[in-house]
Design a protein around this motif. Structure first.
Motif, PDB file in Angstrom:
ATOM      1  N   LEU A   1     -20.721  12.392 -18.202  1.00  0.00           N
ATOM      2  CA  LEU A   1     -21.333  13.714 -18.237  1.00  0.00           C
ATOM      3  C   LEU A   1     -21.176  14.333 -16.855  1.00  0.00           C
ATOM      4  CD1 LEU A   1     -24.725  12.897 -20.038  1.00  0.00           C
ATOM      5  CD2 LEU A   1     -22.513  13.394 -21.069  1.00  0.00           C
ATOM      6  N   LYS A   2     -20.544  15.494 -16.796  1.00  0.00           N
ATOM      7  CA  LYS A   2     -20.449  16.260 -15.555  1.00  0.00           C
ATOM      8  C   LYS A   2     -21.560  17.289 -15.558  1.00  0.00           C
ATOM      9  CE  LYS A   2     -16.303  17.571 -14.300  1.00  0.00           C
ATOM     10  NZ  LYS A   2     -14.922  18.106 -14.402  1.00  0.00           N
ATOM     11  N   ILE A   3     -22.428  17.221 -14.535  1.00  0.00           N
ATOM     12  CA  ILE A   3     -23.687  17.964 -14.551  1.00  0.00           C
ATOM     13  C   ILE A   3     -23.817  18.827 -13.312  1.00  0.00           C
ATOM     14  CG2 ILE A   3     -26.206  17.687 -14.536  1.00  0.00           C
ATOM     15  CD1 ILE A   3     -25.633  14.933 -15.946  1.00  0.00           C
ATOM     16  N   LYS A   4     -24.326  20.054 -13.522  1.00  0.00           N
ATOM     17  CA  LYS A   4     -24.571  20.959 -12.416  1.00  0.00           C
ATOM     18  C   LYS A   4     -26.056  21.364 -12.428  1.00  0.00           C
ATOM     19  CE  LYS A   4     -19.942  23.018 -12.373  1.00  0.00           C
ATOM     20  NZ  LYS A   4     -19.155  24.273 -12.500  1.00  0.00           N
ATOM     21  N   ARG A   5     -26.470  21.970 -11.346  1.00  0.00           N
ATOM     22  CA  ARG A   5     -27.825  22.529 -11.303  1.00  0.00           C
ATOM     23  C   ARG A   5     -27.962  23.580 -12.391  1.00  0.00           C
ATOM     24  NH1 ARG A   5     -30.963  22.020  -6.427  1.00  0.00           N
ATOM     25  NH2 ARG A   5     -31.974  23.986  -7.011  1.00  0.00           N
ATOM     26  N   GLY A   6     -29.129  23.587 -13.062  1.00  0.00           N
ATOM     27  CA  GLY A   6     -29.334  24.519 -14.154  1.00  0.00           C
ATOM     28  C   GLY A   6     -29.531  25.937 -13.642  1.00  0.00           C
TER      29      GLY A   6
END
Length: 356
Positions: free
Chosen positions: A351-356
């Motif tokens: 999972l590649k995740i960024k700040r919401g």
């Protein structure tokens, strides 16, 4: 997502009763299968394609005819061997028990790590504590004890853990390096295997492993042997400690088979801490074996049935997750999944995740 186990009540009543008995006697069948492997009976049958009698098997393995008969008859009922007249032959299932790396890793792990402790599963479910861990000693969780478990248990644990992660590491390294990072934080880096692999792949890359001090002792030894002390730093930390915070300044925060070691509440807490260390460019990359995102039902079965280990042996509160449930936790921490990459190695997704 694949619809695994959706059509699991289509057998007749007679077949269902038989399935129930197979479950009731599963502990006995498991130990017989393991003894067939470890006492050399499966190997003898595998090497003698012409088949062997009870007497010939006893002679070949230096076991009594009574012992061989006991093992063979249960193995016959479990489709591990087949019979033609007075001769016995190994089946395809028996060949997997003997030769398949995944089956060997699973069986050793369940025998040496889980078997005795799972007797306390009821107590663990009710208490939320790993009550089965007492077969090895008095710890709150298994993680500080990994380096000092009995040798068979330690080797079986690490072989199992590495089997499901290591096959994905080369592909994961390529995915991460394509993002052109200069600094990576490897959270829960365990023995340092992934950090060493990615450091060797890019000599300009700097990696910091953040983990419990007991785990870093194993990583330090491996890193020094590999001559990577200049590229890899070690940061002792307990991510659950109230005052703990993630260090800032990393391009990628990497977590491989790490968050499945925690409860849902703890995962949200850890991810929230990670978010505080992220800027708009930082990527949080999480690699986990989500059971609903597997190619094959066999993998989904193995992953799901790892959860009782976490309950009875590891910490009493974590499990292997369905991706839908896991993504909810990510969103609760104020983060957003940007991309999902499936089918890395045996069973992993990133999972590649960024700040919401």
């Amino acid at each position: 997502m694949n619809p695994f186990f959706n059509d699991n009540d289509s057998v007749s009543a007679l077949e269902a009763q038989y399935n129930a008995q197979r479950i009731a006697f599963a502990p006995i069948v498991f130990q017989v299968a393991r003894s067939m492997r470890d006492l050399g009976v499966l190997k003898a049958l595998y090497e003698h394609k012409e088949g062997l009698s009870i007497e010939a098997l006893a002679k070949e393995t230096n076991l009594s005819t009574y012992g061989i008969t006991t093992l063979i008859e249960t193995s016959l009922s479990a489709d591990i061997v087949k019979q033609k007249g007075e001769l016995y032959f190994i089946t395809k299932t028996g060949c997997f028990l003997l030769n398949d790396p995944m089956t060997i890793a699973n069986m050793n792990y369940n025998h040496h790590v889980n078997y005795q402790g799972l007797f306390s599963l009821d107590e663990a479910i009710k208490s939320g504590k790993p009550t089965g861990l007492k077969v090895f000693g008095e710890w709150e969780t298994i993680y500080p004890a990994l380096s000092i478990l009995p040798e068979n248990a330690k080797q079986s644990w690490f072989t199992f853990d590495h089997f499901y992660s290591d096959s994905a590491f080369p592909e994961a390294v390529k995915k991460l390096l394509s993002l052109k990072p200069s600094k990576i934080l490897d959270v829960g880096g365990n023995t340092g295997k992934f950090s060493m692999l990615i450091a060797k792949s890019d000599k300009a890359l700097h990696v910091t492993i953040m983990d419990l001090p007991e785990q870093l002792a194993l990583a330090r030894e491996n890193i020094e042997k590999a001559g990577l002390r200049e590229q890899i730093d070690l940061l002792p930390a307990n991510v659950l400690a109230p005052k703990h915070s993630f260090p800032k300044g990393f391009d990628i925060i990497w977590m491989s088979q790490f968050l499945d070691c925690f409860s849902e509440e703890e995962i949200v807490n850890i991810l929230s801490k990670a978010k505080e260390a992220m800027n708009e460019q930082t990527l949080l990359c999480i690699m986990e074996p989500f059971w609903d995102r597997q190619r094959f039902e066999t993998s989904a079965f193995c992953i799901i049935n790892t959860s009782p280990y976490f309950t009875a042996m590891a910490n009493g509160c974590s499990k292997m997750y369905h991706s839908k449930d896991f993504i909810k936790l990510i969103e609760m921490a104020g983060l957003k999944v940007d991309e999902i990459i499936d089918h890395l190695g045996v069973c992993q997704s990133i999972l590649k995740i960024k700040r919401g």
